[in-house]
Enzyme design. Structure first.
Site, mmCIF file in Angstrom:
data_model
loop_
_atom_site.group_PDB
_atom_site.id
_atom_site.type_symbol
_atom_site.label_atom_id
_atom_site.label_comp_id
_atom_site.label_asym_id
_atom_site.label_seq_id
_atom_site.Cartn_x
_atom_site.Cartn_y
_atom_site.Cartn_z
ATOM 1 N N ARG A 45 -24.907 43.431 -3.260
ATOM 2 C CA ARG A 45 -23.723 43.518 -2.101
ATOM 3 C C ARG A 45 -22.640 43.874 -2.996
ATOM 4 O O ARG A 45 -22.643 43.850 -1.961
ATOM 5 C CB ARG A 45 -24.398 41.916 -2.564
ATOM 6 N N ILE A 71 -20.098 38.616 5.455
ATOM 7 C CA ILE A 71 -21.862 39.165 5.219
ATOM 8 C C ILE A 71 -21.991 38.054 4.810
ATOM 9 O O ILE A 71 -21.689 36.966 4.561
ATOM 10 C CB ILE A 71 -21.599 40.325 3.778
ATOM 11 N N SER A 72 -23.370 37.746 5.500
ATOM 12 C CA SER A 72 -24.367 36.150 5.218
ATOM 13 C C SER A 72 -24.763 36.243 3.739
ATOM 14 O O SER A 72 -24.342 36.504 2.949
ATOM 15 C CB SER A 72 -25.427 36.379 5.844
ATOM 16 N N GLN A 73 -24.443 34.417 3.302
ATOM 17 C CA GLN A 73 -24.698 33.361 1.877
ATOM 18 C C GLN A 73 -25.522 34.416 1.715
ATOM 19 O O GLN A 73 -26.557 34.730 2.417
ATOM 20 C CB GLN A 73 -24.142 32.342 2.461
ATOM 21 N N PRO A 74 -25.999 34.629 0.220
ATOM 22 C CA PRO A 74 -27.540 35.383 -0.527
ATOM 23 C C PRO A 74 -28.032 34.444 -0.402
ATOM 24 O O PRO A 74 -29.124 34.518 0.215
ATOM 25 C CB PRO A 74 -26.449 35.591 -1.589
#
Ligand code: SAH
Length: 221
Positions: A45, A71-74
């Site tokens: 990431r 970037i979206s939260q994992p």
């Protein structure tokens, strides 16, 4: 641990360990799919964010990627991927709206036949195309365009995944959903969004909520 060294100085080992910590955290939060967890472990990431933020890449949080986007939260990526995979057989075709930095595509890519991804910011799309190629991911097709329109050329899709929040479910996306397909998307205004799972069955569409979320808006036009 034999994870590949993607060559960002100083965080090689740290990243293997911190990635493992992230995987464990997602498990604790209820992610069950071993396919998804393995992919969170594999995908570097830190290569999807600016170098200045690389040391924070394995925190379970959204991070800026420029152009006012994130970037979206994992956890959310894992949850959306898990929901899509639970619904699909192998060899399926997925439409993604909101390519961004391509992290969601990279997590999903090995488990589907083809991803068709639409992004409206040319600079993001250009960088992401190169990034996924550098990571040897070749089953993603890119389109610069307005996600509200979907990508009619390759419809119908087995699943559609939207990474930006719409005030209501875009009709064009419902039209491009195949029989027994699923559409997963955040719906609602900033501060009151819910992750919705819409499934298409013989009697029409069914919608249910998977909980509160926070996404950037799906821009009109
Ligand atoms: N999928 C990314 C998250 C992207 S953030 C990840 O893996 O982290 C949401 C993205 O949706 C942004 O890049 C934004 O530019 C894009 N977006 C917003 N409105 C859009 C629209 N109408 N059409 C296409 N892309 C859109």
């Amino acid at each position: 641990m034999t994870s590949p060294d993607y060559g960002i100085r100083g965080i090689g080992m740290t990243s293997a360990r911190t990635r493992e910590r992230l995987v464990r955290r997602l498990e604790e939060q209820g992610i069950r799919s071993q396919d998804v967890l393995a992919q969170i472990r594999n995908v570097p990431r830190h290569l999807f964010v600016d170098e200045a933020l690389a040391s924070r890449a394995y925190e379970d949080t959204a991070l800026p990627i420029g152009h006012g986007q994130t970037i979206s939260q994992p956890y959310i990526v894992a949850k959306m991927t898990e929901a899509v995979l639970a619904h699909l057989g192998n060899d399926r075709r997925v439409l993604e709206i909101g390519t961004g930095c391509g992290y969601q595509s990279a997590i999903l890519a090995p488990h589907v036949k083809e991803i068709y991804t639409v992004e409206r910011i040319p600079e993001l799309l250009r960088k992401t195309r190169q990034r996924l190629r550098d990571l040897d991911i070749y089953n993603v097709r890119f389109r610069l365009g307005d996600g509200w329109q979907g990508w009619p050329k390759y419809a119908p899709y087995d699943a559609i995944l939207v990474a930006a929040a719409a005030p209501s479910v875009p009709v064009k996306l419902l039209e491009q959903l195949g029989e027994s397909g699923c559409l997963i998307l955040p719906v609602g205004p900033t501060g009151r969004q819910e992750l919705s799972l819409v499934t298409r069955g013989p009697d029409g569409f069914e919608q249910r909520s998977l909980g509160a979320v926070s996404f950037v808006p799906l821009v009109q036009g």
